[in-house]
Design an enzyme around this catalytic site. Structure first.
Site, short mmCIF file in Angstrom:
data_model
loop_
_atom_site.label_atom_id
_atom_site.label_comp_id
_atom_site.label_asym_id
_atom_site.label_seq_id
_atom_site.Cartn_x
_atom_site.Cartn_y
_atom_site.Cartn_z
N HIS A 108 -4.29 13.28 -4.83
CA HIS A 108 -4.87 11.94 -4.72
C HIS A 108 -4.67 11.17 -6.02
O HIS A 108 -5.19 11.55 -7.07
CB HIS A 108 -6.37 12.00 -4.38
CG HIS A 108 -6.98 10.63 -4.24
ND1 HIS A 108 -7.01 9.95 -3.05
CD2 HIS A 108 -7.50 9.79 -5.17
CE1 HIS A 108 -7.54 8.75 -3.24
NE2 HIS A 108 -7.86 8.63 -4.53
N CYS A 131 -11.11 9.65 1.86
CA CYS A 131 -9.82 8.99 1.69
C CYS A 131 -8.98 9.23 2.95
O CYS A 131 -8.71 10.38 3.32
CB CYS A 131 -9.10 9.53 0.45
SG CYS A 131 -7.40 8.94 0.32
N HIS A 140 0.73 4.98 -2.22
CA HIS A 140 1.71 5.15 -1.15
C HIS A 140 2.86 4.18 -1.36
O HIS A 140 2.68 3.08 -1.88
CB HIS A 140 1.09 4.96 0.24
CG HIS A 140 0.30 3.70 0.40
ND1 HIS A 140 -0.96 3.54 -0.13
CD2 HIS A 140 0.59 2.53 1.03
CE1 HIS A 140 -1.42 2.34 0.17
NE2 HIS A 140 -0.49 1.69 0.87
N HIS A 157 5.71 2.21 0.76
CA HIS A 157 6.22 1.80 2.07
C HIS A 157 7.75 1.88 2.01
O HIS A 157 8.36 1.36 1.06
CB HIS A 157 5.84 0.35 2.37
CG HIS A 157 4.37 0.07 2.44
ND1 HIS A 157 3.70 -0.11 3.64
CD2 HIS A 157 3.43 -0.07 1.48
CE1 HIS A 157 2.43 -0.36 3.41
NE2 HIS A 157 2.23 -0.34 2.09
N CYS A 202 -5.74 11.27 2.30
CA CYS A 202 -6.03 12.69 2.06
C CYS A 202 -6.32 13.39 3.39
O CYS A 202 -5.87 14.52 3.62
CB CYS A 202 -7.19 12.85 1.09
SG CYS A 202 -6.77 12.58 -0.65
N ASN A 237 1.79 -1.57 -2.83
CA ASN A 237 0.77 -2.58 -3.10
C ASN A 237 -0.31 -2.00 -4.01
O ASN A 237 -0.69 -0.84 -3.86
CB ASN A 237 0.14 -3.06 -1.78
CG ASN A 237 1.15 -3.75 -0.88
OD1 ASN A 237 2.02 -4.47 -1.37
ND2 ASN A 237 1.05 -3.53 0.42
N HIS A 267 -5.04 5.20 -1.91
CA HIS A 267 -4.30 6.44 -2.22
C HIS A 267 -2.85 5.99 -2.36
O HIS A 267 -2.29 5.40 -1.42
CB HIS A 267 -4.49 7.45 -1.08
CG HIS A 267 -3.78 8.77 -1.26
ND1 HIS A 267 -4.43 10.00 -1.11
CD2 HIS A 267 -2.49 9.07 -1.54
CE1 HIS A 267 -3.56 10.98 -1.30
NE2 HIS A 267 -2.36 10.44 -1.57
N ASP A 311 4.16 4.41 9.67
CA ASP A 311 3.04 3.48 9.58
C ASP A 311 2.55 3.14 10.99
O ASP A 311 3.34 2.90 11.90
CB ASP A 311 3.48 2.21 8.83
CG ASP A 311 2.30 1.40 8.36
OD1 ASP A 311 2.08 1.31 7.14
OD2 ASP A 311 1.57 0.83 9.22
#
Ligand code: AMP
Ligand code: ZN
Length: 112
Positions: free
Chosen positions: A45, A3, A98, A100, A6, A85, A96, A29
């Protein structure tokens, strides 16, 4: 498990850290889609927002208490957008969870 996020959390892959606490890690990003584009991930995770459950909800709640601190650190005094997303239709490329954080300009009203 292989991942990317991770590996970033563990420091195996370099990132530009913005914030870190016991529960989450925030970094810029690599392909910014706004003048400010930061990602916030749980250290645990979790595959996506679709995998949030009572068992891992604390980590998610902690992220949302960290986000105002992260936004302040990024200078987002005039607002920002949080996006997560999920799956193929949501165009999730890293599996994983997240969030934004996008800002630094007036964002598009169009979200889809
Ligand atoms: P998503 O498409 O919602 O899964 O978002 C994944 C995000 O991770 C994208 O915006 C990518 O630009 C970003 N990303 C991919 N690899 C890295 C990396 N090594 N460091 C920072 N951001 C990354
Ligand atoms: Zn992971």
């Amino acid at each position: 498990m292989d991942c990317l996020f991770c590996a970033i959390i563990k420091g195996e892959i370099p990132s530009t850290k913005v914030y870190e606490d016991e529960y989450c890690y925030a970094f810029l990003d690599i392909n910014p889609q706004a003048p400010v584009h930061c990602l916030v991930v749980p250290k645990e995770h979790i595959a996506s927002a679709d995998a949030i459950s009572c068992d891992n909800a604390e980590a998610v709640a902690k992220i949302f208490t960290a986000i105002p601190k992260i936004a302040a650190k990024l200078g987002l005094t005039n607002g920002y957008r949080i996006v997560s997303n999920i799956g193929d239709d949501g165009c999730q490329s890293v599996k994983h969870l997240h969030f934004h954080i996008l800002g630094g300009k007036k964002l598009s009203e169009n979200m889809a």
